[in-house]
Design an enzyme around this catalytic site. Sequence first.
Site, short mmCIF file in Angstrom:
data_model
loop_
_atom_site.label_atom_id
_atom_site.label_comp_id
_atom_site.label_asym_id
_atom_site.label_seq_id
_atom_site.Cartn_x
_atom_site.Cartn_y
_atom_site.Cartn_z
N ARG A 42 0.78 -1.24 0.00
CA ARG A 42 0.00 0.00 0.00
C ARG A 42 0.81 1.29 0.00
O ARG A 42 0.27 2.35 -0.26
CB ARG A 42 -0.96 0.00 1.18
CG ARG A 42 -2.19 -0.85 0.91
CD ARG A 42 -2.95 -1.10 2.17
NE ARG A 42 -2.10 -1.83 3.12
CZ ARG A 42 -2.49 -2.27 4.31
NH1 ARG A 42 -3.70 -2.03 4.72
NH2 ARG A 42 -1.67 -2.93 5.08
N ARG A 51 -4.90 -2.42 -6.73
CA ARG A 51 -5.75 -3.04 -5.72
C ARG A 51 -7.20 -2.57 -5.87
O ARG A 51 -8.14 -3.35 -5.71
CB ARG A 51 -5.18 -2.66 -4.34
CG ARG A 51 -5.98 -3.05 -3.15
CD ARG A 51 -5.71 -4.48 -2.78
NE ARG A 51 -6.12 -4.74 -1.41
CZ ARG A 51 -7.39 -4.91 -1.04
NH1 ARG A 51 -8.36 -4.85 -1.92
NH2 ARG A 51 -7.68 -5.15 0.22
N TYR A 164 -3.10 -17.93 12.99
CA TYR A 164 -4.23 -17.34 12.25
C TYR A 164 -5.38 -18.34 12.12
O TYR A 164 -6.55 -17.98 12.23
CB TYR A 164 -3.79 -16.86 10.86
CG TYR A 164 -2.96 -15.59 10.95
CD1 TYR A 164 -3.57 -14.35 11.00
CD2 TYR A 164 -1.57 -15.64 11.02
CE1 TYR A 164 -2.83 -13.18 11.11
CE2 TYR A 164 -0.81 -14.49 11.14
CZ TYR A 164 -1.44 -13.26 11.18
OH TYR A 164 -0.71 -12.12 11.31
O1 CP3 Z 1 6.60 -8.94 0.57
C1 CP3 Z 1 5.86 -8.83 -0.42
O2 CP3 Z 1 5.84 -7.79 -1.12
C2 CP3 Z 1 5.04 -10.03 -0.86
C3 CP3 Z 1 3.72 -10.09 -0.40
C4 CP3 Z 1 3.33 -10.47 1.02
C5 CP3 Z 1 2.06 -10.10 1.54
N1 CP3 Z 1 1.93 -10.71 2.75
C6 CP3 Z 1 1.10 -9.24 0.86
C7 CP3 Z 1 0.02 -8.59 1.64
C8 CP3 Z 1 3.97 -11.26 1.98
C9 CP3 Z 1 5.35 -11.86 1.96
C10 CP3 Z 1 3.05 -11.41 3.08
C11 CP3 Z 1 3.34 -12.22 4.27
C12 CP3 Z 1 2.41 -12.19 5.41
N2 CP3 Z 1 1.05 -12.09 5.39
C13 CP3 Z 1 2.82 -12.35 6.75
C14 CP3 Z 1 4.23 -12.59 7.21
C15 CP3 Z 1 5.04 -11.36 7.24
C16 CP3 Z 1 4.58 -10.36 8.27
O3 CP3 Z 1 4.20 -9.25 7.85
O4 CP3 Z 1 4.63 -10.69 9.45
C17 CP3 Z 1 1.66 -12.29 7.56
C18 CP3 Z 1 1.59 -12.41 9.06
C19 CP3 Z 1 0.53 -12.15 6.67
C20 CP3 Z 1 -0.91 -12.10 7.03
C21 CP3 Z 1 -1.54 -10.83 6.62
N3 CP3 Z 1 -1.82 -10.48 5.32
C22 CP3 Z 1 -1.98 -9.77 7.46
C23 CP3 Z 1 -1.86 -9.74 8.97
C24 CP3 Z 1 -2.52 -8.78 6.63
C25 CP3 Z 1 -3.22 -7.50 7.04
C26 CP3 Z 1 -2.31 -6.50 7.60
C27 CP3 Z 1 -1.50 -5.79 6.56
O5 CP3 Z 1 -0.27 -5.72 6.72
O6 CP3 Z 1 -2.09 -5.30 5.59
C28 CP3 Z 1 -2.38 -9.22 5.28
C29 CP3 Z 1 -2.77 -8.49 4.06
C30 CP3 Z 1 -1.71 -8.23 3.04
N4 CP3 Z 1 -0.77 -9.15 2.62
C31 CP3 Z 1 -1.53 -7.04 2.30
C32 CP3 Z 1 -0.46 -7.25 1.41
C33 CP3 Z 1 0.07 -6.31 0.37
C34 CP3 Z 1 -2.42 -5.80 2.39
C35 CP3 Z 1 -3.68 -6.09 1.66
C36 CP3 Z 1 -4.29 -4.85 1.10
O7 CP3 Z 1 -3.97 -4.51 -0.05
O8 CP3 Z 1 -5.12 -4.28 1.79
#
Ligand code: CP3
Length: 358
Positions: A42, A51, A164
């Site tokens: 974002r 998105r 989760y």
């Molecule tokens: O690194 C990258 O660019 C690759 C993409 C990536 C995403 N999530 C995209 C994402 C990776 C490697 C992850 C890993 C992930 N996802 C983890 C482990 C790393 C960390 O941050 O601890 C975890 C715990 C998640 C679970 C998750 N996904 C959460 C808790 C959330 C919501 C909170 C947040 O940070 O937005 C997501 C959503 C998410 N995953 C988004 C993105 C780009 C945001 C979604 C949106 O566009 O609204």
Amino acid sequence: MTRPTTPRPRRGERGQGKLLLRALGGERIGRPPLWLMRQAGRYLPEYRELRARAGGFLEMCLTPELAVEATLQPVGRYALDAAILFSDILVVPYALGQAVAFSEGEGPVLEPIHDPGGLARLGIAQFETRLAPVYEAVAQVASMLPVGTALIGFAGAPWTVASYVVEGGTSRDFATVKTWALGRPQEFSRLVDLLVEATVEHLARQARAGAEVLQLFDSWAGVLSEAEFDRWCVEPTREIVRRLGQVCPDVPIIGFPRGAGLGYERFVERTGVQAVGLDPAVPLVWAARELQPRCALQGNLDPALLVVGGAALRRQAERILAAWGQGPFIFNLGHGVLPTTPPEHAAELVEIVRAWQG
Ligand code: CP3
């Protein structure tokens, strides 16, 4: 100081010249490779635009054209040494049959599972079909990347994904998952075993489709006490690394047990990962002395400094480079890019790391 570099047998033919693969092979490189956890996201206007067009976040992960475009966005904008597949760790519970949704502003929402009845609803029957679009996206990205850029595939580690699955979302205290793990460990281990199997499958499929490096995110490893850390973080990771070594021995693995503290040492000793991701709290001198002789280090700039930018960013980036640049090292943040990061600060960091001469 001379530091032993560990020559590793697990180095394949493809992409020999890529800085990331060289660092993972145990080489010390004059200018370390750089990529950023959550480099697609974002904070980038082009991501927000994509998105908005895509609709749901999960749809974005499961539509190859969209996942490919998001993966390539940061690589097009900055001179990074790796692309990480645009996806999420929660596609695994989704593919195992759990209901997973990402609601705007709220983060992930899952239908929680905390007993054998819930476990019985999960299975690997649909796994490959449901995740086929992810492997298609990997294959497309692999064919489109610039020559020097490595492709990283990833998955969540079993403990973090289980948190989760059981809590139904991001937790403050992990009370439900810990109560299950501590109170009925035999039962909880069935969930962890299923996640080990699914994770191996998911990572092996990404490697087969063209991922050259695999990272395991154990974002919540830091909430476990010593014995639990061993049982639910170290041992499942060790098993995943062992099994992947049989099916894709040339693909290096980066483990990231965030917040592990002194437990990082045992993690590195026991799991056999080629690199370890370190969070911002890890003391630089300690990690250089205790961990770097055994594997490559990755990290550990505080993501908040990328929001701040300027002199504070430069000062800490240079401290990290000075401390870890003498051995196998991959520059990264200590956790994901924050949504409030000004995109130009990421460009500043790229310049600092690229200009550094060890
Ligand atoms: O690194 C990258 O660019 C690759 C993409 C990536 C995403 N999530 C995209 C994402 C990776 C490697 C992850 C890993 C992930 N996802 C983890 C482990 C790393 C960390 O941050 O601890 C975890 C715990 C998640 C679970 C998750 N996904 C959460 C808790 C959330 C919501 C909170 C947040 O940070 O937005 C997501 C959503 C998410 N995953 C988004 C993105 C780009 C945001 C979604 C949106 O566009 O609204």
